[in-house]
Design a protein around this motif. Structure first.
Motif, PDB file in Angstrom:
ATOM      1  N   THR A 131       0.839  -1.191   0.000  1.00 52.81           N
ATOM      2  CA  THR A 131       0.000   0.000   0.000  1.00 52.81           C
ATOM      3  C   THR A 131       0.873   1.240   0.000  1.00 52.81           C
ATOM      4  OG1 THR A 131      -0.122  -0.066   2.395  1.00 52.81           O
ATOM      5  CG2 THR A 131      -1.881  -1.165   1.179  1.00 52.81           C
ATOM      6  N   ASP A 132       0.303   2.284  -0.519  1.00 50.68           N
ATOM      7  CA  ASP A 132       0.996   3.559  -0.584  1.00 50.68           C
ATOM      8  C   ASP A 132       1.034   4.152   0.828  1.00 50.68           C
ATOM      9  OD1 ASP A 132       1.953   6.085  -1.125  1.00 50.68           O
ATOM     10  OD2 ASP A 132       0.605   6.417  -2.832  1.00 50.68           O
ATOM     11  N   PRO A 133       2.191   4.570   1.328  1.00 47.45           N
ATOM     12  CA  PRO A 133       2.292   5.105   2.698  1.00 47.45           C
ATOM     13  C   PRO A 133       1.461   6.375   2.904  1.00 47.45           C
ATOM     14  CG  PRO A 133       4.409   5.251   1.556  1.00 47.45           C
ATOM     15  CD  PRO A 133       3.479   4.505   0.683  1.00 47.45           C
ATOM     16  N   ARG A 134       1.144   7.098   1.859  1.00 50.05           N
ATOM     17  CA  ARG A 134       0.312   8.298   2.018  1.00 50.05           C
ATOM     18  C   ARG A 134      -1.097   7.914   2.452  1.00 50.05           C
ATOM     19  NH1 ARG A 134       1.524  10.726  -3.809  1.00 50.05           N
ATOM     20  NH2 ARG A 134       1.417   8.510  -4.192  1.00 50.05           N
ATOM     21  N   TRP A 135      -1.600   6.789   1.955  1.00 50.51           N
ATOM     22  CA  TRP A 135      -2.931   6.328   2.334  1.00 50.51           C
ATOM     23  C   TRP A 135      -2.920   5.780   3.761  1.00 50.51           C
ATOM     24  CZ3 TRP A 135      -6.638   8.174  -0.397  1.00 50.51           C
ATOM     25  CH2 TRP A 135      -6.472   8.415  -1.750  1.00 50.51           C
ATOM     26  N   LEU A 154      -3.690   8.473   6.176  1.00 52.01           N
ATOM     27  CA  LEU A 154      -5.080   8.886   6.225  1.00 52.01           C
ATOM     28  C   LEU A 154      -5.942   7.916   7.063  1.00 52.01           C
ATOM     29  CD1 LEU A 154      -5.638   9.992   2.523  1.00 52.01           C
ATOM     30  CD2 LEU A 154      -5.492  11.437   4.533  1.00 52.01           C
ATOM     31  N   LYS A 155      -5.524   6.679   7.147  1.00 53.21           N
ATOM     32  CA  LYS A 155      -6.284   5.698   7.930  1.00 53.21           C
ATOM     33  C   LYS A 155      -6.270   6.034   9.427  1.00 53.21           C
ATOM     34  CE  LYS A 155      -5.510   1.836   4.826  1.00 53.21           C
ATOM     35  NZ  LYS A 155      -4.856   0.543   4.651  1.00 53.21           N
ATOM     36  N   ASN A 156      -5.276   6.746   9.867  1.00 56.11           N
ATOM     37  CA  ASN A 156      -5.136   7.068  11.295  1.00 56.11           C
ATOM     38  C   ASN A 156      -5.857   8.348  11.699  1.00 56.11           C
ATOM     39  OD1 ASN A 156      -3.515   4.804  11.659  1.00 56.11           O
ATOM     40  ND2 ASN A 156      -1.653   5.944  11.076  1.00 56.11           N
ATOM     41  N   ILE A 157      -6.548   9.011  10.792  1.00 55.21           N
ATOM     42  CA  ILE A 157      -7.206  10.286  11.089  1.00 55.21           C
ATOM     43  C   ILE A 157      -8.330  10.105  12.113  1.00 55.21           C
ATOM     44  CG2 ILE A 157      -8.721  12.063  10.098  1.00 55.21           C
ATOM     45  CD1 ILE A 157      -7.000  12.035   7.637  1.00 55.21           C
TER      46      ILE A 157
END
Length: 174
Positions: free
Chosen positions: A162-166, A169-172
């Motif tokens: 998975t892309d680390p940028r995504w 966002l999962k931790n928001i």
């Protein structure tokens, strides 16, 4: 429709009591019906007709196999069927309600055609979900098709990273 005339039982000359009739239901039978679920069949149909003063009682026993296509692997396979049904036909000049499952026969009728009944009984016996049996274990199952479907469905582990940028966002919401 000419081939369906062989499924007519003349009852005018029959004495009171029980009479047996044998029919063979094969592929040609289903070509007479548009949009049939069944295209291939090898079914033996035994009809016991009991003639009474005011009615005919028809006892059907259909046994054999019909050609089906598996909904999982798309392979053709024979589906065994064993059907027992009963139909009543009354001699009556009056119109019988549609709610009653009784066939009305007038004085002018001299035979009863059972082709429609046989067609209905066999099509109702078709399973809602047609499967050839245990996946990959029957002689009819297409193992190659099942492997392709499982590969396309993504049921195998995904090896993509998975892309680390995504991931950020999962931790928001936490």
């Amino acid at each position: 429709m000419k081939s369906l005339k062989t499924y007519a039982i003349p009852f005018t000359g029959l004495s009171l009591g029980k009479h047996e009739f044998d029919f063979v239901v094969a592929d040609e039978f289903f070509t007479e019906f548009d949009y049939s679920l069944v295209k291939k069949a090898d079914v033996k149909c035994k009809v016991e007709l009991e003639r009474q003063e005011t009615m005919l009682i028809l006892n059907f026993h259909l046994q054999g196999s019909i050609g089906m296509t598996c909904d999982r692997c798309l392979a053709d396979y024979p589906q065994n069927i064993d059907i027992r049904e009963q139909q009543i036909a009354k001699f009556s000049e009056e119109e019988i309600d549609e709610d009653e499952e009784v066939i009305a026969l007038s004085k002018n009728d001299h035979e009863i055609n059972i082709a429609g009944l046989i067609y209905e009984y066999i099509n109702v016996a078709v399973p809602f979900i047609a499967t050839c049996g245990n996946e990959g274990k029957t002689p009819y199952c297409d193992k190659d098709m099942l492997d392709r479907l499982s590969k396309l469905s993504g049921s195998e582990e995904q090896t993509e990273q998975t892309d680390p940028r995504w991931d950020a966002l999962k931790n928001i919401n936490k």
